[in-house]
Every structure is written in structure tokens, then in C-alpha cells.
Design a protein around this motif. Sequence first.
Motif, short mmCIF file in Angstrom:
data_model
loop_
_atom_site.label_atom_id
_atom_site.label_comp_id
_atom_site.label_asym_id
_atom_site.label_seq_id
_atom_site.Cartn_x
_atom_site.Cartn_y
_atom_site.Cartn_z
N THR A 141 -2.05 10.77 10.96
CA THR A 141 -3.02 10.44 9.92
C THR A 141 -2.40 9.53 8.87
O THR A 141 -1.19 9.57 8.63
CB THR A 141 -3.57 11.71 9.21
N ILE A 142 -3.23 8.70 8.28
CA ILE A 142 -2.83 7.84 7.17
C ILE A 142 -3.64 8.26 5.96
O ILE A 142 -4.88 8.30 6.02
CB ILE A 142 -3.06 6.36 7.49
N ASN A 143 -2.97 8.57 4.85
CA ASN A 143 -3.62 9.13 3.68
C ASN A 143 -3.22 8.35 2.43
O ASN A 143 -2.03 8.24 2.11
CB ASN A 143 -3.21 10.60 3.50
N HIS A 144 -4.22 7.79 1.72
CA HIS A 144 -3.93 7.02 0.52
C HIS A 144 -3.35 7.93 -0.57
O HIS A 144 -3.73 9.10 -0.70
CB HIS A 144 -5.20 6.38 -0.03
N ILE A 145 -2.44 7.37 -1.36
CA ILE A 145 -1.82 8.10 -2.46
C ILE A 145 -2.53 7.75 -3.77
O ILE A 145 -2.81 6.58 -4.04
CB ILE A 145 -0.32 7.77 -2.57
N SER A 146 -2.83 8.77 -4.57
CA SER A 146 -3.46 8.59 -5.87
C SER A 146 -2.47 8.94 -6.98
O SER A 146 -1.43 9.55 -6.74
CB SER A 146 -4.70 9.49 -6.00
N GLU A 147 -2.82 8.54 -8.20
CA GLU A 147 -1.94 8.76 -9.34
C GLU A 147 -1.61 10.24 -9.54
O GLU A 147 -0.53 10.59 -10.02
CB GLU A 147 -2.59 8.21 -10.61
N SER A 148 -2.53 11.12 -9.15
CA SER A 148 -2.37 12.55 -9.44
C SER A 148 -1.23 13.20 -8.66
O SER A 148 -0.76 14.27 -9.04
CB SER A 148 -3.67 13.29 -9.14
N PHE A 149 -0.78 12.57 -7.56
CA PHE A 149 0.32 13.20 -6.80
C PHE A 149 1.39 12.19 -6.37
O PHE A 149 2.01 12.35 -5.33
CB PHE A 149 -0.23 14.01 -5.61
N ILE A 150 1.63 11.19 -7.22
CA ILE A 150 2.66 10.19 -6.92
C ILE A 150 4.02 10.85 -6.71
O ILE A 150 4.73 10.55 -5.75
CB ILE A 150 2.80 9.17 -8.07
N LYS A 151 4.41 11.72 -7.63
CA LYS A 151 5.76 12.30 -7.57
C LYS A 151 5.96 13.11 -6.30
O LYS A 151 6.98 12.97 -5.61
CB LYS A 151 6.02 13.16 -8.81
N LYS A 152 5.00 13.94 -5.96
CA LYS A 152 5.10 14.72 -4.73
C LYS A 152 5.20 13.80 -3.52
O LYS A 152 6.00 14.02 -2.61
CB LYS A 152 3.89 15.65 -4.58
N PRO B 147 0.83 -1.22 0.00
CA PRO B 147 0.00 0.00 0.00
C PRO B 147 0.86 1.26 0.00
O PRO B 147 1.94 1.28 0.60
CB PRO B 147 -0.81 -0.12 1.30
N ALA B 148 0.38 2.27 -0.67
CA ALA B 148 1.09 3.55 -0.74
C ALA B 148 0.34 4.58 0.09
O ALA B 148 -0.79 4.95 -0.24
CB ALA B 148 1.22 4.02 -2.19
N ASN B 149 0.96 5.03 1.17
CA ASN B 149 0.31 5.98 2.09
C ASN B 149 1.25 7.09 2.51
O ASN B 149 2.47 6.90 2.59
CB ASN B 149 -0.17 5.25 3.35
N LEU B 150 0.66 8.22 2.81
CA LEU B 150 1.39 9.32 3.44
C LEU B 150 0.93 9.42 4.89
O LEU B 150 -0.28 9.42 5.16
CB LEU B 150 1.10 10.64 2.73
N ILE B 151 1.87 9.46 5.82
CA ILE B 151 1.53 9.62 7.23
C ILE B 151 1.82 11.05 7.64
O ILE B 151 2.94 11.55 7.50
CB ILE B 151 2.33 8.62 8.09
N GLY B 152 0.77 11.71 8.10
CA GLY B 152 0.88 13.11 8.50
C GLY B 152 0.97 13.26 10.01
O GLY B 152 0.24 12.58 10.75
N THR B 153 1.86 14.13 10.47
CA THR B 153 2.02 14.38 11.90
C THR B 153 2.23 15.87 12.14
O THR B 153 2.49 16.65 11.21
CB THR B 153 3.23 13.62 12.48
N LYS B 154 2.14 16.24 13.42
CA LYS B 154 2.40 17.63 13.81
C LYS B 154 3.06 17.63 15.18
O LYS B 154 2.68 16.86 16.07
CB LYS B 154 1.10 18.44 13.83
N SER B 155 4.07 18.48 15.33
CA SER B 155 4.76 18.57 16.61
C SER B 155 3.96 19.41 17.59
O SER B 155 2.97 20.06 17.22
CB SER B 155 6.15 19.20 16.41
N GLN B 156 4.39 19.41 18.84
CA GLN B 156 3.72 20.22 19.86
C GLN B 156 3.87 21.72 19.58
O GLN B 156 3.10 22.54 20.07
CB GLN B 156 4.28 19.89 21.25
#
Length: 209
Positions: free
Chosen positions: A84-95, A28-37
Motif C-alpha cells: 500500500t501507498i499512504n500519503h503523509i499528513s502534518e499530524s503524523f510527520i514525526k511518526k 512526495p511523502a508516502n508510507l509503504i505498508g507491507t505484510k509478510s506471509q
Amino acid sequence: MQLQKEEIDQLERKFRLNLINSISGIKPANLIGTKSQSDQENVAIFSSVVHLGSNPAQLGFIMRPQTEIPRDTYPNILNSGFYTINHISESFIKKAHFTSAKLKRGDSEFERMKLEPEYLDNFFAPFVKESAVKIGMKYQESIPLPNGCLFVIGSVEIIHLPDHIINELGQVDLNGYAGVGISGLNSYYGLNKLATFPYVREEEIPDFE
């Protein structure tokens, strides 16, 4: 090609790295998003997210060893308790792919890769706006693995996805948003639905020839 363990161990480093990372097939291709305090946003690509259970709803992913100078994702998860876990789509693979770069601590991949953070339902960690399937996670625990990696377990707190990509049985249509998968470290594949089969009961197994 046929390789015994001793031969695998003696392979050229990059060849072995690519081989072992790709023989498990599409991941699976996912982006994990986080934020510091201190409200510093970060996002990074992962190919190791797995389903653990549906009741309670839990997902896990593998984090590399934290023996070196730690990157932002894991410290942010530990300090805030959310990601957060965010699925990757073809439109932003490179980024998405270039979020794997080792930026200076404190630099945001959102800014460098021109991905847009999105906040939903007052959830602490940022989602990726470009993603069709967004999952808000609460950190549960980390399990050390024999190779020094960590298996990070979290509970599913929030799910956001378009109505048209989910059917009456709750199944997500990966074709519906041009979802992608990863082979190895840097090869991306489109996902095409081939078939759907019923839940298997022994008496319903067909006579295969």
C-alpha cells in the motif's frame, strides 16, 4: 556556489548526500505498508513514488540496493505481491519519519511508531489508518537501475480517500488533508495550492511579457 562534477565528487560525504538529495526539490511523502506471509506487518517512508500512467493506472517507486541484508519492505512485496501507498499528513510527520529506522528483522514499525494498520476491502497489505489518501498496489515488476537501486512498478488496485478532497475533475486537493512533501532526507514542508491552469493548447498560450 558553483560546483563541477569533480568538485561534487570531492565534497564531504554527508554534505554531498544532503545536497544531491535536496536539489531535486520537493518530493512526495508516502508510507509503504507491507505484510509478510507470516502476517508480520511493516511500514516504511519513501519519497520516490511517481506516476507512470493512468490507463492502466500504475505507480512506481525506487528501492535501495538489496545487496546488504534486505529489509522487510521489498521481500514482503515479492512474496505477497501486494503493498500500500499512504500519503503523509502534518499530524503524523514525526511518526512517519522514524519508520526509516533500521529495526531488527521482524520488528514492526507500526508498533514502534504507534501507527495503526487498517485493512480495507480484504486487501492483503495493511493501509495506514492515519493517512487520508490510501492506495492498494499489486506488484508488476522491478527494473534494475545503473546505481544498483530498483525501480518497482505496480498497478493501482484500490483507492480510498475522503470525498471532500477530490473535485469534479478528479483532482486531489493536497491542502484538504494537510499533505506534506520532503526535501532531502529529513526536511518536511507543508503544501499550499497556488494556482490551477487549463490543459495547454498552443493557440491558448497567452502573450507573456
